[in-house]
Scaffold this motif. Structure first.
Motif, PDB file in Angstrom:
ATOM      1  N   UNK A   1       0.852  -1.192   0.000  1.00 29.08           N
ATOM      2  CA  UNK A   1       0.000   0.000   0.000  1.00 29.08           C
ATOM      3  C   UNK A   1       0.885   1.239   0.000  1.00 29.08           C
ATOM      4  N   UNK A   2       0.346   2.404  -0.352  1.00 25.06           N
ATOM      5  CA  UNK A   2       1.106   3.644  -0.186  1.00 25.06           C
ATOM      6  C   UNK A   2       1.434   3.858   1.285  1.00 25.06           C
ATOM      7  N   UNK A   3       2.655   4.274   1.565  1.00 26.30           N
ATOM      8  CA  UNK A   3       3.074   4.457   2.955  1.00 26.30           C
ATOM      9  C   UNK A   3       4.098   5.574   3.044  1.00 26.30           C
ATOM     10  N   UNK A   4       4.069   6.292   4.157  1.00 25.68           N
ATOM     11  CA  UNK A   4       5.012   7.384   4.385  1.00 25.68           C
ATOM     12  C   UNK A   4       6.286   6.854   5.033  1.00 25.68           C
ATOM     13  N   UNK A   5       7.385   7.577   4.826  1.00 22.58           N
ATOM     14  CA  UNK A   5       8.591   7.358   5.618  1.00 22.58           C
ATOM     15  C   UNK A   5       8.882   8.673   6.347  1.00 22.58           C
ATOM     16  N   UNK A   6       9.859   8.645   7.239  1.00 22.26           N
ATOM     17  CA  UNK A   6      10.112   9.846   8.035  1.00 22.26           C
ATOM     18  C   UNK A   6      10.478  11.049   7.165  1.00 22.26           C
ATOM     19  N   UNK A   7      11.221  10.821   6.076  1.00 24.67           N
ATOM     20  CA  UNK A   7      11.647  11.963   5.265  1.00 24.67           C
ATOM     21  C   UNK A   7      10.460  12.679   4.619  1.00 24.67           C
ATOM     22  N   UNK A   8       9.436  11.932   4.252  1.00 27.63           N
ATOM     23  CA  UNK A   8       8.293  12.572   3.586  1.00 27.63           C
ATOM     24  C   UNK A   8       7.400  13.302   4.578  1.00 27.63           C
ATOM     25  N   UNK A   9       7.571  12.996   5.865  1.00 29.87           N
ATOM     26  CA  UNK A   9       6.837  13.724   6.902  1.00 29.87           C
ATOM     27  C   UNK A   9       7.670  14.898   7.418  1.00 29.87           C
TER      28      UNK A   9
END
Length: 470
Positions: free
Chosen positions: A221-229
């Protein structure tokens, strides 16, 4: 790195001159002698057969291997390799028998048996040990670890959830970046998919396509990582979260968002459960909140209870609390079989259903294991000298656990399980409970030809049918 002749240990190159005179055939076997788990999920041999043994050696391979061995200081069996090239077009004259892939086999039993098919190549059986054993122990061990996790999760779903429909997606493979190579990620990740359907290891998807005909063996699924937050800045944390829902949310869609970049409790209490609550509830899909730090046994239940305080919950038919469908949690840090058990046990004690959580597993799944995790070994068990078969075995007085099996072997159904017997006992004479025609070892390779082509779904079904032990 593609020269099969050099895909061995250095000392193997001298073994052609070490067997007794008149040696014609050597039969060896592979087993898990014990280890962490009492059963193993056999998997991975077909990939090796297709990728390595189905390709012939060439004159260039022989010349390269000879040059390397001479410079390396070890003997080289040039006549033996020239013989294979001239008489078998470079394909190895060996026969391999194995249990069907996906079969769950108690430790201490034969999984694979290999023997040379040409009496001039008795040295070849042991020569392939290094590559063959490595090709088997690693994916089989990963599949075994994964299966054990599945057994744990399934038990808690049965205890605390209305059903186990979500089980295939309860353990997600996060291990690609921690694997020692892409091939390791592919093989290990594919082994995990024997038991589950969730993965972020694309190499595993491609391996399942190439070697087992799986159109799509796993999903993500689409998921965030710390850099994108964190690229939004601390003051932009809310906007970063909202962007994830706006970009990837929607009816029946699932999106995962790592939420511990600064303060996981503030993110749950005031951002997800406050400013963004209505956005999450009206999106029509599922937000999966991911904490990524702290002590998992403490963090997971508290995070779920805080989400319940903001989003509400229902009580299922077994009396356990379940978050609304719009929100769930995934724990991907510090996950192993032991922590999964501890987290789910703590959740159960607090009246929280296992439905609320999924897990992501990385190094513990693909990397924190070795050949001794399940005590894998390949040993010679029989030799034919001048037409007469003799038993071959080791029985070290200092370690009875390394005592090896004797003779040509077979695997038979016995007393609702399987047992290794001598092949000459297959007629059932004097072997109580043995069904004479039920040798579970089947021929999978001979003289360069792969004789089976197991599809991935069949392997999954075998492994699922074997679930019951751990």
């Amino acid at each position: 790195m593609r020269n099969l002749i050099l895909n061995t240990d250095s000392y193997k190159t001298s073994h052609f001159a070490q067997y007794p005179a008149g040696a014609e055939y050597v039969s060896s076997y592979i087993e898990s002698r014990g280890g962490r788990y009492r059963d193993t999920v056999f998997f991975g041999l077909q990939a090796f057969l297709k990728e390595y043994l189905s390709r012939p050696i060439s004159k260039a391979d022989i010349e390269e291997a000879e040059a390397v061995c001479v410079a390396h200081g070890v003997p080289f069996n040039r006549p033996g390799w020239d013989y294979i090239l001239d008489n078998y077009d470079g394909y190895l004259p060996i026969e391999i028998e194995a249990v069907p892939e996906g079969t769950v086999v108690p430790t201490g039993n034969v999984l694979v048996q290999v023997m040379n098919t040409d009496p001039n190549c008795a040295w070849l059986t042991s020569y392939v040990e290094t590559a063959l054993l490595r090709a088997i122990w690693y994916p089989t061990t990963v599949a075994t670890v994964s299966r054990n996790c599945r057994t744990i999760i399934q038990r808690y779903l049965e205890d605390t959830a209305d059903n186990s429909d979500s089980l295939p997606f309860k353990l997600h493979d996060f291990g690609a970046r921690g694997a020692t190579s892409e091939e390791a990620a592919a093989l290990g990740g594919m082994a995990h998919l024997v038991n589950f359907a969730g993965t972020d290891t694309l190499s595993a998807i491609m391996a399942a396509r190439r070697y087992y005909g799986a159109d799509m063996a796993g999903f993500s699924i689409p998921a965030a990582e710390h850099s994108t937050i964190t690229s939004w800045g601390r003051d932009g944390e809310t906007r970063a979260y909202a962007n994830m829902i706006q970009q990837f949310g929607g009816q029946d869609r699932v999106v995962a968002v790592v939420s511990d970049s600064y303060d996981i409790w503030n993110a749950i209490d005031n951002l997800w459960g406050g400013e963004l609550r209505e956005l999450v509830e009206q999106a029509g899909g599922t937000l999966v909140v991911r904490p990524d730090s702290g002590e998992p046994v403490e963090i997971v239940p508290e995070a779920i209870e805080r989400l319940m305080a903001r989003f509400g919950y229902r009580t299922n038919s077994k009396g356990y609390r379940v978050l609304p469908d719009c929100v769930r949690l995934i724990q991907g840090d510090g996950v192993c079989a032991q922590s999964i058990e501890a987290i789910l046990q703590e959740m159960k004690a607090r009246g929280l259903s296992a439905d609320n959580v999924a897990f992501g597993m990385g190094g513990e799944l693909l990397q924190k294991l070795n050949r001794d995790t399940q005590k894998f070994a390949m040993k010679a068990s029989a030799i034919c000298i001048n037409g007469e078969w003799r038993d071959v075995y080791k029985d070290p007085i200092t370690d009875p656990g390394k005592r090896s099996k004797r003779g040509r072997l077979a695997l038979v159904r016995r007393n609702e399980s399987v047992e290794t017997v001598r092949a000459d006992a297959l007629n059932g004479e004097g072997v109580e409970g043995v069904d004479s025609e039920e040798n579970q070892l089947i021929k999978v390779f001979r003289n360069g030809e792969t004789l089976v082509d197991w599809d991935f779904e069949t392997i999954r079904q075998r492994a699922a049918q074997g679930n019951g032990g751990n």
